[in-house]
Design a protein around this motif. Structure first.
Motif, short mmCIF file in Angstrom:
data_model
loop_
_atom_site.label_atom_id
_atom_site.label_comp_id
_atom_site.label_asym_id
_atom_site.label_seq_id
_atom_site.Cartn_x
_atom_site.Cartn_y
_atom_site.Cartn_z
N LEU A 167 46.17 41.43 -26.16
CA LEU A 167 46.04 41.02 -27.56
C LEU A 167 46.80 41.97 -28.48
N ALA A 168 46.73 43.25 -28.19
CA ALA A 168 47.40 44.24 -29.04
C ALA A 168 48.90 44.06 -29.04
N VAL A 169 49.48 43.72 -27.89
CA VAL A 169 50.93 43.67 -27.77
C VAL A 169 51.51 42.29 -28.06
N VAL A 170 50.90 41.23 -27.52
CA VAL A 170 51.53 39.91 -27.63
C VAL A 170 51.32 39.29 -29.02
N PRO A 171 50.12 38.90 -29.41
CA PRO A 171 50.02 38.35 -30.77
C PRO A 171 50.22 39.37 -31.88
N MET A 172 49.71 40.60 -31.69
CA MET A 172 49.66 41.55 -32.81
C MET A 172 50.94 42.36 -32.98
N VAL A 173 51.86 42.30 -32.01
CA VAL A 173 53.17 42.95 -32.16
C VAL A 173 54.28 41.91 -32.05
N LEU A 174 54.36 41.22 -30.90
CA LEU A 174 55.49 40.32 -30.68
C LEU A 174 55.46 39.13 -31.62
N GLU A 175 54.32 38.44 -31.69
CA GLU A 175 54.25 37.30 -32.60
C GLU A 175 54.28 37.73 -34.06
N ALA A 176 53.68 38.88 -34.34
CA ALA A 176 53.71 39.37 -35.72
C ALA A 176 55.14 39.64 -36.17
N ARG A 177 56.00 40.02 -35.26
CA ARG A 177 57.40 40.25 -35.64
C ARG A 177 58.03 38.96 -36.15
N GLY A 215 44.73 36.48 -32.56
CA GLY A 215 44.86 37.72 -31.80
C GLY A 215 44.12 38.86 -32.45
N SER A 216 44.29 39.04 -33.75
CA SER A 216 43.64 40.16 -34.42
C SER A 216 42.13 39.99 -34.46
N THR A 217 41.64 38.76 -34.59
CA THR A 217 40.20 38.50 -34.62
C THR A 217 39.55 38.81 -33.28
N HIS A 218 40.17 38.34 -32.20
CA HIS A 218 39.59 38.59 -30.88
C HIS A 218 39.76 40.05 -30.47
N PHE A 219 40.83 40.69 -30.91
CA PHE A 219 40.99 42.12 -30.62
C PHE A 219 39.88 42.90 -31.31
N ALA A 220 39.58 42.58 -32.55
CA ALA A 220 38.49 43.26 -33.27
C ALA A 220 37.15 43.04 -32.57
#
Length: 275
Positions: A167-177, A215-220
């Motif tokens: 979650l930290a890398v795929v939605p919160m970094v790659l998709e966020a880009r 991603g950020s919701t489930h990571f939290a």
């Protein structure tokens, strides 16, 4: 391990079938069917098969290391337009598998809401790929006509053991880009007179805000369950598993709407002076 009832298909079996499919349009159809069947209650919340280490891929495009990819170049030439849309098609194609693998690999531990969220993401990515593939055909090209790189899936493979890392890398970094770069691409496409292309990018940007928010919701939620600080744990995982650089400029308003505060990513981002 739970088993499906007689005549019922497991969620994991439907996910795996889409993941291992090599033909792009068949993958799109299997993905959308899995999402539809889950929403309709036709798939059992059962994880009775393992996910593949690598998803199915067509013979083309040729996959190259990122540092061997030819420069796409700028401008509004026919070649440049095709290269742009081909690169976007590949991103969306891999994004289908990233969302499917998220469900198939981590759904059992994360629960049904997580499954629903990321199956919706997979269906969106399949729709995006279909729209862009049609766009490529209108330009006289097709997905697979140019090489592409495999860096997105490498990030998934590196985080296959840990849902928080994924979650930290795929939605919160790659998709966020994508939230950062898509608006500029949209402006260039619209200024070139391509209103159809601009509408496709507007749809993608709207959907990606929601994807990053999932991603950020489930990571939290994972951090809360484990007594971790969201900011500290995210930064630790990104520094451990993400090989690239988090660099400005940022689309702060879209990131905020997606649940990413500036204090979260500001601490690991390159400064403008370092660029």
């Amino acid at each position: 391990m739970n088993k499906p009832r007689a005549g019922e298909r497991s969620l994991a079996a439907a996910i795996r079938a889409a993941l291992v499919e090599c033909e792009p349009y068949r993958k799109v159809m299997l993905t959308r069917a899995a999402a539809r069947d889950w929403r309709a209650g036709r798939l059992a919340f059962v994880f009775d098969v393992d996910m593949p280490d690598r998803p199915g891929r067509p013979e083309a495009p040729e996959l190259l290391p990122p540092n061997r990819m030819p420069k796409r170049g700028r401008g509004n030439s026919e070649r440049g337009r095709i290269a742009l849309w081909h690169a976007l098609a590949h991103i969306e194609f891999v994004a289908i598998d990233l969302a499917l693998d998220m469900v198939g690999r981590f759904g059992a531990e994360m629960g049904e809401e997580f499954v629903s969220d990321f199956l919706a993401v997979a269906a969106d990515e399949a729709l995006h790929f279909g729209l862009i593939a049609r766009k490529l055909r209108s330009l006289g090209s097709f997905y697979g006509a140019l090489p592409a790189h495999d860096g997105l899936w490498e990030s998934a493979h590196a985080t296959r053991h840990d849902v928080a890392a994924r979650l930290a890398v795929v939605p919160m970094v790659l998709e966020a880009r994508g939230l950062d770069v898509t608006p500029g691409t949209l402006v260039r496409v619209r200024e070139s007179g391509d209103e159809n292309g601009a509408r496709i990018l507007e749809r993608i940007l709207d959907d990606e805000i929601r994807h990053v928010r999932f991603g950020s919701t489930h990571f939290a939620a994972v951090c809360a369950l484990n007594g971790e600080s969201v900011e500290n744990h995210w930064k630790t995982l990104v520094q451990r598993y993400f090989r690239g650089l988090i660099k400005p400029p940022f689309n702060d308003s879209a990131r905020q709407a997606a649940g990413l505060s500036r204090s979260l990513y500001g601490g690991v981002a390159m400064s403008e002076q370092d660029r």
